[in-house]
Design an enzyme around this catalytic site. Structure first.
Site, PDB file in Angstrom:
ATOM      1  N   ASP A  13      55.417  37.831  15.050  1.00 49.41           N
ATOM      2  CA  ASP A  13      56.408  37.529  14.003  1.00 49.41           C
ATOM      3  C   ASP A  13      56.489  37.010  13.211  1.00 49.41           C
ATOM      4  O   ASP A  13      55.786  35.693  13.170  1.00 49.41           O
ATOM      5  CB  ASP A  13      57.755  37.826  14.374  1.00 49.41           C
ATOM      6  CG  ASP A  13      58.806  39.291  15.376  1.00 49.41           C
ATOM      7  OD1 ASP A  13      57.068  39.142  16.375  1.00 49.41           O
ATOM      8  OD2 ASP A  13      59.374  38.903  16.165  1.00 49.41           O
ATOM      9  N   HIS A 157      56.070  33.758  17.757  1.00 53.91           N
ATOM     10  CA  HIS A 157      56.109  33.850  15.996  1.00 53.91           C
ATOM     11  C   HIS A 157      54.410  32.622  15.341  1.00 53.91           C
ATOM     12  O   HIS A 157      54.263  31.877  15.838  1.00 53.91           O
ATOM     13  CB  HIS A 157      57.567  33.191  15.428  1.00 53.91           C
ATOM     14  CG  HIS A 157      58.558  33.785  16.007  1.00 53.91           C
ATOM     15  ND1 HIS A 157      58.813  33.851  17.164  1.00 53.91           N
ATOM     16  CD2 HIS A 157      58.669  34.396  14.860  1.00 53.91           C
ATOM     17  CE1 HIS A 157      60.150  34.447  17.234  1.00 53.91           C
ATOM     18  NE2 HIS A 157      60.293  35.071  15.992  1.00 53.91           N
TER      19      HIS A 157
END
Length: 206
Positions: A13, A157
């Site tokens: 992400d 992430h």
């Protein structure tokens, strides 16, 4: 005795960022395809990275234009966030994402209704790396391995602009995680593949 089928979907992400190309290099080394939920406003900074991501077979998902908490927005603002990111992805890749992940996982019925109206599927996770929290000094790969399920949809992430901080710990843990999952006989899949496989398993178990 029925053999347990194990699948792992790596998802990243908040990118792209300077770390994304390094993550792509690791994934290429192990011949793994992942799913990246990208933030629209960051895309123009890394057009070559996005082009490489698409060229190497990774799935690109929508993660809004600038990473707001969607549950605090009016419906029209939610739509604008999703549509703007969608358009930017399409401009750079020629591809319109079918997947959406709400920033920080914040969602409600109205968010889901907008996602559905725009023809996308909302995606969360069932294994959280907590790679934004380095306070307990537990390596990221160890946190993930401790939570593993036969069908694991893993949150990581690659972006560093929305409160997650530097991603060096992800770069350090990713090869260890991949090799550990290979040793445990996990097959790496993208999120669309994960959804199809889980549905197939569930039908067989009925």
């Amino acid at each position: 005795m029925t053999k347990i089928v194990r699948y792992a979907a790596l998802t990243f992400d908040d990118g792209p960022s300077p770390y994304t190309s390094k993550i792509l290099k690791i994934l290429k080394k192990y011949d793994i395809r992942a799913t990246f939920f990208v933030v629209g406003q960051e895309l123009h900074k890394y057009p070559k990275t996005i082009a490489r991501m698409f060229r190497e077979g990774h799935v690109i998902g929508n993660h809004t234009w600038d990473h707001p908490n969607l549950t605090k927005l009016h419906r029209s603002e939610m739509e604008s966030q999703m549509i703007a990111a969608d358009a930017e992805i399409a401009k750079l890749t020629g591809y319109r994402p079918g997947l959406f992940r709400p920033p920080s996982g914040y969602s409600n019925e109205e968010v889901l209704a907008v996602v559905h109206a725009l023809g996308m599927t909302s995606v969360l996770w069932n294994v959280d790396s907590r790679d934004w929290d380095l306070s307990d000094y537990v390596p990221i790969h160890a946190r993930i391995l401790d939570q593993l399920k036969p069908q694991s949809l893993i949150l990581l992430h690659d972006g560093d602009a929305f409160g997650c901080g530097p991603r060096e710990a992800v770069l350090e843990s990713l090869p260890v995680l991949i090799e550990s999952l290979f040793s445990l006989e996990y097959r790496f899949v993208t999120v669309p593949e994960f959804h199809k496989l889980v549905c197939t398993i569930e039908r067989h178990e009925v």
